[in-house]
Design an enzyme around this catalytic site. Structure first.
Site, mmCIF file in Angstrom:
data_model
loop_
_atom_site.group_PDB
_atom_site.id
_atom_site.type_symbol
_atom_site.label_atom_id
_atom_site.label_comp_id
_atom_site.label_asym_id
_atom_site.label_seq_id
_atom_site.Cartn_x
_atom_site.Cartn_y
_atom_site.Cartn_z
ATOM 1 N N GLY B 148 0.948 -1.138 0.093
ATOM 2 C CA GLY B 148 -0.004 0.103 -0.062
ATOM 3 C C GLY B 148 0.755 1.441 0.070
ATOM 4 O O GLY B 148 2.156 0.999 0.208
ATOM 5 N N CYS B 149 0.318 2.335 -0.533
ATOM 6 C CA CYS B 149 0.941 3.632 -0.632
ATOM 7 C C CYS B 149 1.229 4.091 0.883
ATOM 8 O O CYS B 149 2.642 4.349 1.069
ATOM 9 C CB CYS B 149 0.079 4.755 -1.337
ATOM 10 S SG CYS B 149 -1.432 4.854 -0.741
ATOM 11 N N TYR B 150 0.505 4.209 1.864
ATOM 12 C CA TYR B 150 1.103 4.563 3.075
ATOM 13 C C TYR B 150 2.130 3.533 3.653
ATOM 14 O O TYR B 150 2.903 3.984 4.424
ATOM 15 C CB TYR B 150 -0.268 4.752 4.056
ATOM 16 C CG TYR B 150 -1.142 5.790 3.908
ATOM 17 C CD1 TYR B 150 -0.689 7.144 4.238
ATOM 18 C CD2 TYR B 150 -2.361 5.519 3.557
ATOM 19 C CE1 TYR B 150 -1.674 8.176 4.020
ATOM 20 C CE2 TYR B 150 -3.426 6.765 3.695
ATOM 21 C CZ TYR B 150 -3.048 7.870 3.784
ATOM 22 O OH TYR B 150 -3.835 8.887 3.643
ATOM 23 N N ALA B 151 1.864 2.312 3.468
ATOM 24 C CA ALA B 151 2.748 1.353 4.202
ATOM 25 C C ALA B 151 4.191 1.508 3.253
ATOM 26 O O ALA B 151 5.322 1.462 4.360
ATOM 27 C CB ALA B 151 1.965 0.078 3.812
#
Lengths: 343, 343, 343, 343
Positions: B148-151
């Site tokens: 994921g992008c945040y991850a």
């Protein structure tokens, strides 16, 4: 390999030139020049280049220590002509991004720029660097006057009409809208974020300096006197110009005929896309494309042409590299195939 | 040449995949799939691709008519696992952009996604596609769970700290801010322009689905149980994530030591830049870079790590291509060297 | 009728003071002062006031020619204390918007502001102008130190927790985000539109001057030493502050208990709204409201408090008028009932 | 006291009506109607009204249970005429914000709106609610057709020219730019934040429905057939319309004469400000002002008129309240003196 220097490297056009040229397979960037920022490290001024390159900014006089094939001038008008006056007969080719060599007439320059022209002898040597129109002349030139951003979008929009004698050449309304990078890196109240954000206005009514540039280039194309009212507006975005143009047909016309005329006119041009919907600026962001839409309003008898460019690329640095590619007999699109960044 | 298909091509991640892969010298894009948009022309949905390519969107079932080496799934979670359940044993490699195969535990998945996992047998086969951490495992895998992008921004920011046992692993505050493209192409009130413009807020407090992803990947790295409070915010911009992370040191530390630790940890990584000023999202816009800054606040005894990525590139499509390059033994940065578009 | 003067009228806080005071039924604005803009017409500097009022800007020394009841100082820190040193014993009351009188300790001031304090004798006379906390003291004062914008949102968010001994007072993380008007009318690279647009970053890490202000005011409230890490970020919007605060409970707590505690704490406050969803900055734009949301993350044992204000109103000019209303025994909300401008 | 109801209260115009009317000293808001949102609490839909008012949204049929003096219709076109057909003979006055009663001719309506008009009998009863032009007729009316936002800015800009026979009435170019709130609360791809942010484009070329409205109202004013090409553009901001108008003089004219003509024409108008610099939309944000600038370009013989309004206020809700004030013999500016929110 083409050895290039960028003078005025620390402005927005200069940094875009660096970005594009750094990825050019036939170019080495030998020197970045800025008298104001000399001594600094380029990636400290522009941290988006961190880890990419490690140039120290030099002073103009250091340019002579380098063997160069091409020099890009990303300087304010007035400063460019000083450079050209002094070094215009050097071995390297010069691509000038300022307005100093775009007008053929020194008196016209002096009228619109309120300033004497000090390098008149180069005015006739300079070729207007709009490849889609002046490719042949560019190839043979040593000094390129790279077009203004508004001028690029307007001339590309009007060339098919004016060349094909479709419109009244003295009744042209150009309503243009530009993002703030067109105003450069220099701080000003009108580009202070708190003022510009959520805002929109017109400026430089009746007296914007691209007006004589557009008129005289269109005259060169058509051998007719061209008169236009040019009204620029400041968009609250960073990149992009959208130009909406109103002209009057002199003969029976239709939207279909116009579209065909534009398709024909640009059918071999890689960077001009004749599209069938009104363009938007984000569809060209980060690319060298100029998107053009043309239609006819039968009710009011107006031709409506709308075009979009990224002002820093097709309107400045990208077009300059396109010119360089022509000057050095490279494939014209080399290093310019980056697709638009959307959304 | 690698023959690829993009399933879910008409979302923002799908269109970014197309943009990057179209410029990849070792790839041919064989098929674009979207059950919803099947039959349409891709450049009519995304006119920024006008003149670039002329694909007709196909249905999922047509995929079987093509010989493919790699399939990218740019699908919502829940839909991806249906695809993998059915076609996960095909010859081609799969790079999945959804959350369906990022967690190793089906029960953890079911808790945070409120949904049964229907392709559990693939959970252990999937490798978490964060090249800087799991490069070796990726190389050997057939199914990549693209992070994921945040991850991506959070794990890259925390990995040096957690791997080197510098911080308390259960006292981590992640305050993240993302542009709207992270929410995708789907219309919603919270991304309606009139609502979002000039606005800013937090959302998904305490229950964002990237939380268990980050915790379990960090546990994989460190063999320690990791607990973090993750608070995402919606930025009124299109692209970019900035993540501000607060952690507590377990040993004596200093800003200089931390910086050195990060430089060592990532010194062979092309796409991670350890910088010495707080990063900003525009310095990575349009690029695959992750910029990271670390410092120590001696007064309050906190380590502060801030990172920036373009959520659609290093946070999604760019990282997916990076994974593909690894899977097919290409130079990892192939097609990913586009420099940031600034300003 | 209260006769007021605004010193520093041509900054953003000054112009907001004018906007609010112009609509105040019990106020006449006698004089607008700015040494830099003296002689100019106010509505030429701020054309949004065209047709509203026709003030000529005066120099500071002309202030003595007017009979005044209240003077607002919208001056930079350092300049305010010069004014107060010289005129602090005048008959009129002074509401100072700068940081010069917010700290009680001259040495603390000198440490964080890198500057000697030249009007120390007024430090103890000044009252911190946060009406919700110090209303009684404000009423009796002659010199009000109007709180900083970040400080307003942070102190109002933390006061119920700290007053009720709910949290560890030395383990507070404040992650704040402000629009650009907080940086004022002065041009700078970091608020140049082309740089800020589409961008986001943290700044003044570890050393922002509102930190000691917040810590010492919270200590005043709680008699406990307070230590916080304060990290401000620059939002690409004009107005609005959102503050996200992470604290550790010292006793068993729940989201419901917290919410009730906040409702009780502020139940008589007109301008503080305890809301049950995360706030956003546009819901308070143009108003004097402070919206606060509080919750508890049981998994990580953190209290999360989020607040939103319009930095120019509750964070500056609106709060100053609120203080003036208290000083002159008017209804506290007079001239401050303008509802938020949404969307 | 005037008892009002707002039908369609949960759209952007409806919520602005509420904001303004809530602060009106002679009004009580009796009922908020929305068939779609019936049952919900208004401040849950619009949390910026938290703590301000506590209305439950009602269904249209409940309107009959209330004694009302004035009903505002903030409904889509087509829906408004159903309401008027059914309830147009009620005791209360109706101010309709839709396009349903702005054209006098049902056939013209049917041509531009592609829809049959079902309440033709009310077309002649309706008065076009532009107070600066039709104040006398408004006063005597029971049904007000509140002007469109684009129409307000265009007609106010052209009225002095057309009334004084200064221009060719069939050669008018209107290049208008509007913020997104003009498109309302309804989700659409063209107002999805990721698409609109940093973007700009023209739309509804040649066929926008405000065209016949503007032409026929200007004909009413001048008794001449008026023909204009109207080209709207979507600005990436929330509020504000800027309209740039190009016309051809039929007599000798100058910028000074034009300016004087506009000053005379509007010298008693509170809400029209004739300014001497090009207007911008932020200078009217949040206010009921219309700022107008006029000049003459001698070189190309064009008159250039530029105006700015807040589309939700002078372009909709504010103007509606102005009409209500006229209908009920109140001071016309009551509740409309809120100054522009700048910056």
């Amino acid at each position: 390999v083409i050895r290039v220097g960028i003078v005025g490297a620390t402005g927005y056009v200069g940094s875009e030139l660096f970005r594009i040229l750094h990825q050019h397979p036939s170019v080495t960037i030998e020197i970045l020049v800025s008298d104001i920022d000399a001594g600094k490290i380029f990636s400290e001024i522009y941290p988006h280049f961190n880890g990419v390159a490690n140039y120290q900014i030099k002073r103009t006089e250091e340019l002579d220590n380098y063997s160069l094939d091409c020099v890009f001038l990303a300087l304010p008008h007035g400063v460019s002509m000083e450079f050209v006056k002094e070094k215009g007969s050097s071995k390297y080719k010069i691509i000038d991004m300022s307005g100093d060599f775009r007008l053929k007439s020194a008196s016209l320059y002096e009228k619109w720029y309120n300033q004497q022209h000090i390098a008149k002898e180069f005015l006739t040597k300079a070729v207007y660097g709009l490849p889609e129109i002046f490719r042949t002349q560019i190839r043979r030139s040593k000094l390129i006057a790279n077009p203004g951003c508004y001028a690029t979008s307007t001339i590309l929009s009007l060339a098919p009409l004016i060349k094909n004698n479709v419109i009244q050449p003295q009744d042209i309304i150009v309503d243009a809208k530009s993002g703030t990078t067109g105003a450069g890196v220099k701080l000003s109240k009108s580009t202070h974020f708190s003022e510009t954000f959520g805002n929109f206005s017109a400026y430089s009514l009746s007296n914007h300096r691209h007006t004589p540039e557009m008129q005289s280039v269109l005259k060169q194309i058509s051998s007719k006197n061209v008169k236009m009212l040019f009204t620029p507006h400041l968009l609250p975005i960073d990149r992009g110009i959208l130009t909406t143009i109103y002209t009057k047909p002199v003969k029976k016309i239709s939207a279909e005929l116009l579209r065909e005329m534009y398709l024909n006119f640009y059918h071999q041009e890689h960077f001009v896309r004749i599209i069938n919907q009104p363009p938007n600026v984000k569809n060209v962001r980060g690319s060298n494309y100029c998107d053009i839409f043309v239609t006819y309003d039968i009710r009011t008898n107006n031709i409506l042409t709308i075009s979009a460019i990224d002002n820093l690329i097709k309107g400045a640095a990208g077009q300059a590299v396109q010119n360089m590619n022509i000057l050095f007999n490279l494939i014209e699109s080399t290093a310019l195939n980056q697709l638009p960044l959307y959304p």
